[in-house]
Design a protein around this motif. Structure first.
Motif, PDB file in Angstrom:
ATOM      1  N   GLY A  99       0.671  -1.436  -0.148  1.00  0.00           N
ATOM      2  CA  GLY A  99       0.026  -0.207   0.005  1.00  0.00           C
ATOM      3  C   GLY A  99       1.035   1.166  -0.093  1.00  0.00           C
ATOM      4  N   HIS A 100       0.276   2.254   0.311  1.00  0.00           N
ATOM      5  CA  HIS A 100       0.960   3.551   0.336  1.00  0.00           C
ATOM      6  C   HIS A 100       2.227   3.412   1.200  1.00  0.00           C
ATOM      7  CE1 HIS A 100      -2.231   5.616  -1.550  1.00  0.00           C
ATOM      8  NE2 HIS A 100      -3.100   5.312  -0.516  1.00  0.00           N
ATOM      9  N   THR A 101       3.372   3.965   0.436  1.00  0.00           N
ATOM     10  CA  THR A 101       4.783   3.878   1.385  1.00  0.00           C
ATOM     11  C   THR A 101       5.442   5.364   0.934  1.00  0.00           C
ATOM     12  OG1 THR A 101       4.851   1.597   0.243  1.00  0.00           O
ATOM     13  CG2 THR A 101       6.729   2.576   0.978  1.00  0.00           C
ATOM     14  N   VAL A 102       5.192   5.855   1.906  1.00  0.00           N
ATOM     15  CA  VAL A 102       5.475   7.636   2.057  1.00  0.00           C
ATOM     16  C   VAL A 102       6.274   7.798   3.470  1.00  0.00           C
ATOM     17  CG1 VAL A 102       3.575   8.151   0.489  1.00  0.00           C
ATOM     18  CG2 VAL A 102       3.353   8.136   2.893  1.00  0.00           C
TER      19      VAL A 102
ATOM     20  N   LYS B 121       0.691  -3.595  -7.783  1.00  0.00           N
ATOM     21  CA  LYS B 121       0.364  -2.565  -8.827  1.00  0.00           C
ATOM     22  C   LYS B 121      -0.769  -1.864  -8.418  1.00  0.00           C
ATOM     23  CE  LYS B 121      -0.545  -1.668 -13.869  1.00  0.00           C
ATOM     24  NZ  LYS B 121       0.388  -0.769 -13.932  1.00  0.00           N
ATOM     25  N   GLY B 122      -1.200  -0.493  -8.427  1.00  0.00           N
ATOM     26  CA  GLY B 122      -2.319   0.106  -8.182  1.00  0.00           C
ATOM     27  C   GLY B 122      -2.518   0.126  -6.523  1.00  0.00           C
ATOM     28  N   ALA B 123      -1.817  -0.464  -5.835  1.00  0.00           N
ATOM     29  CA  ALA B 123      -2.066  -0.317  -4.181  1.00  0.00           C
ATOM     30  C   ALA B 123      -1.509   0.790  -3.755  1.00  0.00           C
ATOM     31  CB  ALA B 123      -1.278  -1.488  -3.814  1.00  0.00           C
ATOM     32  N   GLY B 124      -0.919   1.744  -3.965  1.00  0.00           N
ATOM     33  CA  GLY B 124      -0.771   2.955  -3.307  1.00  0.00           C
ATOM     34  C   GLY B 124       0.232   4.008  -4.075  1.00  0.00           C
ATOM     35  N   LYS B 125       0.640   4.812  -3.193  1.00  0.00           N
ATOM     36  CA  LYS B 125       1.845   6.036  -3.694  1.00  0.00           C
ATOM     37  C   LYS B 125       2.957   5.783  -2.820  1.00  0.00           C
ATOM     38  CE  LYS B 125      -1.126   8.400  -6.501  1.00  0.00           C
ATOM     39  NZ  LYS B 125      -1.097   8.703  -7.864  1.00  0.00           N
TER      40      LYS B 125
ATOM     41  N   LYS C 296       6.627  15.494  -3.995  1.00  0.00           N
ATOM     42  CA  LYS C 296       5.468  14.708  -4.606  1.00  0.00           C
ATOM     43  C   LYS C 296       5.338  13.241  -4.276  1.00  0.00           C
ATOM     44  CE  LYS C 296       5.455  17.950  -8.793  1.00  0.00           C
ATOM     45  NZ  LYS C 296       5.491  18.095  -9.989  1.00  0.00           N
ATOM     46  N   THR C 297       4.220  12.619  -4.296  1.00  0.00           N
ATOM     47  CA  THR C 297       3.987  11.440  -4.325  1.00  0.00           C
ATOM     48  C   THR C 297       3.576  10.744  -5.662  1.00  0.00           C
ATOM     49  OG1 THR C 297       1.638  11.550  -3.482  1.00  0.00           O
ATOM     50  CG2 THR C 297       3.452  11.436  -1.896  1.00  0.00           C
ATOM     51  N   PHE C 298       3.922   9.451  -5.900  1.00  0.00           N
ATOM     52  CA  PHE C 298       3.643   9.021  -7.457  1.00  0.00           C
ATOM     53  C   PHE C 298       3.399   7.686  -6.968  1.00  0.00           C
ATOM     54  CE2 PHE C 298       7.944  10.525  -6.401  1.00  0.00           C
ATOM     55  CZ  PHE C 298       8.513   9.055  -6.306  1.00  0.00           C
ATOM     56  N   ASP C 299       2.850   7.054  -8.276  1.00  0.00           N
ATOM     57  CA  ASP C 299       2.446   5.526  -8.155  1.00  0.00           C
ATOM     58  C   ASP C 299       3.567   4.770  -8.584  1.00  0.00           C
ATOM     59  OD1 ASP C 299       2.857   5.289 -11.067  1.00  0.00           O
ATOM     60  OD2 ASP C 299       0.531   5.597 -11.223  1.00  0.00           O
ATOM     61  N   PHE C 300       3.405   3.237  -8.161  1.00  0.00           N
ATOM     62  CA  PHE C 300       4.629   2.389  -8.065  1.00  0.00           C
ATOM     63  C   PHE C 300       5.219   2.343  -9.468  1.00  0.00           C
ATOM     64  CE2 PHE C 300       2.256   0.388  -4.331  1.00  0.00           C
ATOM     65  CZ  PHE C 300       3.111   1.085  -3.330  1.00  0.00           C
ATOM     66  N   ASP C 301       4.262   2.576 -10.723  1.00  0.00           N
ATOM     67  CA  ASP C 301       4.961   2.309 -11.865  1.00  0.00           C
ATOM     68  C   ASP C 301       6.065   3.636 -12.205  1.00  0.00           C
ATOM     69  OD1 ASP C 301       3.753  -0.042 -12.884  1.00  0.00           O
ATOM     70  OD2 ASP C 301       1.633   1.079 -13.027  1.00  0.00           O
ATOM     71  N   VAL C 302       5.640   4.783 -11.724  1.00  0.00           N
ATOM     72  CA  VAL C 302       6.709   5.695 -11.849  1.00  0.00           C
ATOM     73  C   VAL C 302       7.850   5.406 -10.954  1.00  0.00           C
ATOM     74  CG1 VAL C 302       7.173   8.158 -11.482  1.00  0.00           C
ATOM     75  CG2 VAL C 302       4.711   7.619 -12.231  1.00  0.00           C
TER      76      VAL C 302
ATOM     77  N   ASP D 231      11.725  -2.232  -7.542  1.00  0.00           N
ATOM     78  CA  ASP D 231      12.548  -3.226  -8.411  1.00  0.00           C
ATOM     79  C   ASP D 231      11.496  -3.875  -9.385  1.00  0.00           C
ATOM     80  OD1 ASP D 231      15.148  -3.012  -7.480  1.00  0.00           O
ATOM     81  OD2 ASP D 231      14.503  -3.402  -5.557  1.00  0.00           O
ATOM     82  N   GLU D 232      10.263  -4.199  -8.940  1.00  0.00           N
ATOM     83  CA  GLU D 232       9.481  -4.794  -9.492  1.00  0.00           C
ATOM     84  C   GLU D 232       8.091  -4.277  -9.128  1.00  0.00           C
ATOM     85  OE1 GLU D 232       9.467  -9.009 -10.373  1.00  0.00           O
ATOM     86  OE2 GLU D 232      11.670  -9.223  -9.813  1.00  0.00           O
ATOM     87  N   VAL D 233       7.006  -4.307 -10.210  1.00  0.00           N
ATOM     88  CA  VAL D 233       5.579  -4.118  -9.910  1.00  0.00           C
ATOM     89  C   VAL D 233       4.896  -5.263 -10.313  1.00  0.00           C
ATOM     90  CG1 VAL D 233       3.725  -2.405 -10.054  1.00  0.00           C
ATOM     91  CG2 VAL D 233       5.985  -1.764  -9.971  1.00  0.00           C
ATOM     92  N   TRP D 234       3.920  -5.769  -9.388  1.00  0.00           N
ATOM     93  CA  TRP D 234       3.333  -7.133  -9.807  1.00  0.00           C
ATOM     94  C   TRP D 234       1.704  -6.880  -9.760  1.00  0.00           C
ATOM     95  CZ3 TRP D 234       6.386 -10.416  -5.785  1.00  0.00           C
ATOM     96  CH2 TRP D 234       7.470 -10.696  -6.116  1.00  0.00           C
ATOM     97  N   VAL D 235       1.135  -7.399 -10.868  1.00  0.00           N
ATOM     98  CA  VAL D 235      -0.338  -7.268 -10.969  1.00  0.00           C
ATOM     99  C   VAL D 235      -0.768  -8.568 -10.433  1.00  0.00           C
ATOM    100  CG1 VAL D 235      -2.242  -7.325 -12.312  1.00  0.00           C
ATOM    101  CG2 VAL D 235      -0.291  -5.910 -13.109  1.00  0.00           C
TER     102      VAL D 235
END
Length: 263
Positions: free
Chosen positions: A103-106, A123-127, A164-170, A178-182
């Motif tokens: 999830g969000h990791t800020v 993927k899509g779990a947070g910023k 700024k915060t951004f999604d895991f793909d960014v 290192d990796e983003v998993w669906v």
């Protein structure tokens, strides 16, 4: 209730930050994380470590702001010092550590993740990001140092000063993740993480060598090249004397799959 849940499965220790809803850390949580890191380090049956957050919304939102607001300057300094020492202990432990970003990791949450060796995210779990500048402070649990070492000085300064915060793909594009998993669910994500972590354990992988590779990089990169090479040689000599090295070399010569014992 424990603020850091500790469990083991198939050679992997799972450390879960547990203070919902945002899993923000206090000094009490950091002390429990410190103890969990040492437990994993001293347990010979543990060959890899996973750090994650409780639930599906937050890995960790960083330091508990209400705690900091109530604390005096002396406590805040000691709190930061102990947090630094705890995350250094994580880096220095000769076992691979994987941050499972559920999830969000800020803020300080990202700083914990940066002290891990690898970071995988759902993927899509947070910023993700270091937005401390909005509070009038800097990322004070290693963020300024680890982010700059990871992405380079100009990019690190830009990301931290913009806040700024951004999604895991960014974050993947920046090299922070290192990796983003669906995955279909949080449970499926954590199941995949644990299987991934087990891939660094015996008998299929020489966990002893994995741990020494980690130590050579984490500590050696902070040394001048000549000293780093000397450190590498010492670790290699240790591995050459191991049963795993004998098994690995014999398996190669005999054209078979090795079966490592972690010794």
């Amino acid at each position: 209730m424990a603020l850091v849940d500790y469990s083991t499965e198939g050679g992997v220790a799972l450390l879960t930050l547990n203070d919902p809803p945002v899993n923000g850390y206090t000094h009490e949580m950091m002390k429990e994380l410190d103890a969990a890191i040492l437990a994993a380090r001293f347990d010979d049956a543990v060959q890899a470590v996973v750090v994650t957050g409780q639930g599906e919304k937050f890995f960790c939102a960083g330091a508990n702001i209400n705690m900091l607001k109530a604390a005096n300057p002396s406590f805040k300094y000691q709190f930061c010092l102990h947090a630094n020492e705890t995350l250094l202990r994580l880096e220095h432990t000769p076992k691979i550590v994987i941050a499972a970003l559920n999830g969000h990791t800020v803020g300080g949450g990202l700083e914990i993740a940066l002290a891990c060796d690898l970071r995988v995210a759902r993927k899509g779990a947070g910023k993700v990001g270091l937005p401390e500048v909005a509070l009038g402070v800097l990322p004070g649990t290693g963020g300024t140092q680890r982010l700059a070492r990871l992405v380079g000085k100009p990019k690190a300064i830009k990301l931290m000063c913009e806040g700024k915060t951004f999604d895991f793909d960014v974050a993947l594009g920046y090299g922070i993740v290192d990796e983003v998993w669906v995955t279909e669910s949080h449970g499926a994500f954590m199941g995949r993480v644990m299987e991934y972590a087990k891939g660094f354990t015996t008998p299929g992988r020489a966990a002893l060598a994995v741990g020494r590779i980690k130590r050579a990089v984490q500590s050696g990169m902070e040394m001048a090249l000549e000293q780093g090479l000397a450190f590498e040689r010492e670790l290699q000599a240790e591995l050459f004397a191991s049963e795993d090295a004998r098994e690995g070399i014999s398996a190669y010569v005999e054209k078979r799959a090795p079966s490592f014992g972690g010794k």
